[in-house]
Write an enzyme that holds these catalytic residues in place. Structure first.
Site, PDB file in Angstrom:
ATOM      1  N   GLY A  65      -3.182-107.703 -94.334  1.00  0.00           N
ATOM      2  CA  GLY A  65      -3.716-108.621 -93.322  1.00  0.00           C
ATOM      3  C   GLY A  65      -3.514-108.193 -91.882  1.00  0.00           C
ATOM      4  N   THR A  66      -3.464-106.870 -91.627  1.00  0.00           N
ATOM      5  CA  THR A  66      -3.306-106.462 -90.218  1.00  0.00           C
ATOM      6  C   THR A  66      -4.575-106.767 -89.417  1.00  0.00           C
ATOM      7  OG1 THR A  66      -3.999-104.166 -90.578  1.00  0.00           O
ATOM      8  CG2 THR A  66      -1.651-104.643 -90.800  1.00  0.00           C
ATOM      9  N   ILE A  85     -15.386-107.457-105.201  1.00  0.00           N
ATOM     10  CA  ILE A  85     -16.840-107.391-105.042  1.00  0.00           C
ATOM     11  C   ILE A  85     -17.432-108.764-105.338  1.00  0.00           C
ATOM     12  CG2 ILE A  85     -18.954-106.392-106.038  1.00  0.00           C
ATOM     13  CD1 ILE A  85     -17.432-103.761-106.251  1.00  0.00           C
ATOM     14  N   LEU A  86     -18.370-109.188-104.484  1.00  0.00           N
ATOM     15  CA  LEU A  86     -19.063-110.470-104.677  1.00  0.00           C
ATOM     16  C   LEU A  86     -20.531-110.175-104.918  1.00  0.00           C
ATOM     17  CD1 LEU A  86     -17.472-112.429-101.682  1.00  0.00           C
ATOM     18  CD2 LEU A  86     -16.774-112.495-104.091  1.00  0.00           C
ATOM     19  N   HIS A 100     -15.126-101.946 -92.074  1.00  0.00           N
ATOM     20  CA  HIS A 100     -15.021-100.826 -93.016  1.00  0.00           C
ATOM     21  C   HIS A 100     -14.334 -99.654 -92.294  1.00  0.00           C
ATOM     22  CE1 HIS A 100     -16.004 -98.363 -96.446  1.00  0.00           C
ATOM     23  NE2 HIS A 100     -16.367 -97.420 -95.598  1.00  0.00           N
TER      24      HIS A 100
HETATM   25  C1  GAR Z   1      -8.470-101.937 -93.720  1.00  0.00           C
HETATM   26  O1  GAR Z   1      -8.390-100.574 -93.398  1.00  0.00           O
HETATM   27  C2  GAR Z   1      -9.905-102.327 -94.005  1.00  0.00           C
HETATM   28  O2  GAR Z   1     -10.824-101.700 -93.161  1.00  0.00           O
HETATM   29  C3  GAR Z   1     -10.057-101.852 -95.415  1.00  0.00           C
HETATM   30  O3  GAR Z   1      -8.825-102.146 -96.043  1.00  0.00           O
HETATM   31  C4  GAR Z   1      -7.792-102.205 -95.060  1.00  0.00           C
HETATM   32  C5  GAR Z   1      -7.158-103.582 -95.115  1.00  0.00           C
HETATM   33  O4  GAR Z   1      -6.055-103.670 -94.285  1.00  0.00           O
HETATM   34  N1  GAR Z   1     -11.155-102.495 -96.057  1.00  0.00           N
HETATM   35  C6  GAR Z   1     -11.907-101.906 -96.971  1.00  0.00           C
HETATM   36  O5  GAR Z   1     -11.732-100.774 -97.362  1.00  0.00           O
HETATM   37  C7  GAR Z   1     -13.029-102.783 -97.517  1.00  0.00           C
HETATM   38  N2  GAR Z   1     -14.087-101.942 -97.996  1.00  0.00           N
HETATM   39  P1  GAR Z   1      -5.466-105.062 -93.790  1.00  0.00           P
HETATM   40  O6  GAR Z   1      -5.266-105.948 -95.022  1.00  0.00           O
HETATM   41  O7  GAR Z   1      -4.142-104.683 -93.172  1.00  0.00           O
HETATM   42  O8  GAR Z   1      -6.401-105.666 -92.793  1.00  0.00           O
END
Ligand code: GAR
Length: 207
Positions: free
Chosen positions: A12-13, A93-94, A110
């Site tokens: 969740g950053t 995936i939805l 992304h």
């Molecule tokens: C982030 O790098 C986000 O861009 C990626 O997962 C990470 C989640 O980090 N998302 C994907 O790859 C979706 N296709 P977070 O939970 O710390 O925000």
């Protein structure tokens, strides 16, 4: 004021970047009203609770297939009266029923410059592994609208990040988050809430 619902699965950053932007007054005309997690153990849920944001867990493992899971997410988004849905590290995936219920009202961050390193199987560290393997010298992040095509909706904002000698997927992921994701995601959310994004012939532009 638009209701922003954030979908999460992990650390969740990116959610934290949105919370910080909201606190700093940088999300104009919107507020985070609910965080929905596909994973009951996601640290993102703690970040939301610490900031008095309501949370819901809709665990992917409790649903048999994508169709049933998508319906549960769609129903929750309708109940929450979401004006904007933000996919912030949401790893499930939805199907098209969600995109059809919220057309051009859902955005995703992304961790690459779409159309590179995107689509099915490109998520989390896999994206950075692929970028390193390919030998490109620039990668980055993209915020785009979510449609029924995986990572295929109109691009809203992008930011490039350099790949350096000695990078590992983990080091690169951290640089892409710090230099790109945490910057462009809150900016795109605010632009959406201010009604400053419009689409012409399938391409997103900013007023
Ligand atoms: C982030 O790098 C986000 O861009 C990626 O997962 C990470 C989640 O980090 N998302 C994907 O790859 C979706 N296709 P977070 O939970 O710390 O925000």
């Amino acid at each position: 004021m638009k209701n922003i619902v954030v979908l999460v699965s992990g650390g969740g950053t990116n959610l934290q970047a949105l919370i910080d932007a909201q606190k700093a007054g940088n999300i104009k005309n919107g507020r985070i009203t609910c965080v929905i997690s596909s994973n009951p153990d996601a640290y993102a849920l703690i970040r939301a609770r610490e900031n008095e944001i309501s949370t819901r867990v809709i665990a992917r493992k409790e649903y048999f297939d994508i169709k049933g899971y998508s319906k549960a997410i769609k129903d929750a988004l309708i109940e929450e009266k979401a004006d904007l849905v933000v996919f912030a590290g949401f790893m499930s995936i939805l199907d098209e029923q969600v995109a059809n219920a919220f057309p051009m009202k859902m955005i995703n961050v992304h961790p690459a410059l779409i159309p590179s390193f995107c689509g099915k199987g490109f998520y989390g560290l896999h994206v950075h592994e692929a970028a390193l393997k390919s030998g490109v010298k620039l990668t980055g992040a993209t915020v785009h609208f979510v449609t029924e095509v995986c990572d295929g909706g109109p691009v809203i904002l992008q930011k490039a990040v350099e790949i350096l000698y000695g990078d590992t997927p983990e080091i690169l992921q951290k640089r892409v988050m710090e230099q790109a994701e945490w910057d462009i995601l809150p900016r795109a959310v605010s632009l959406f809430c201010e009604d400053r994004i419009f689409i012409e012939n399938g391409i997103a532009y900013i007023k």
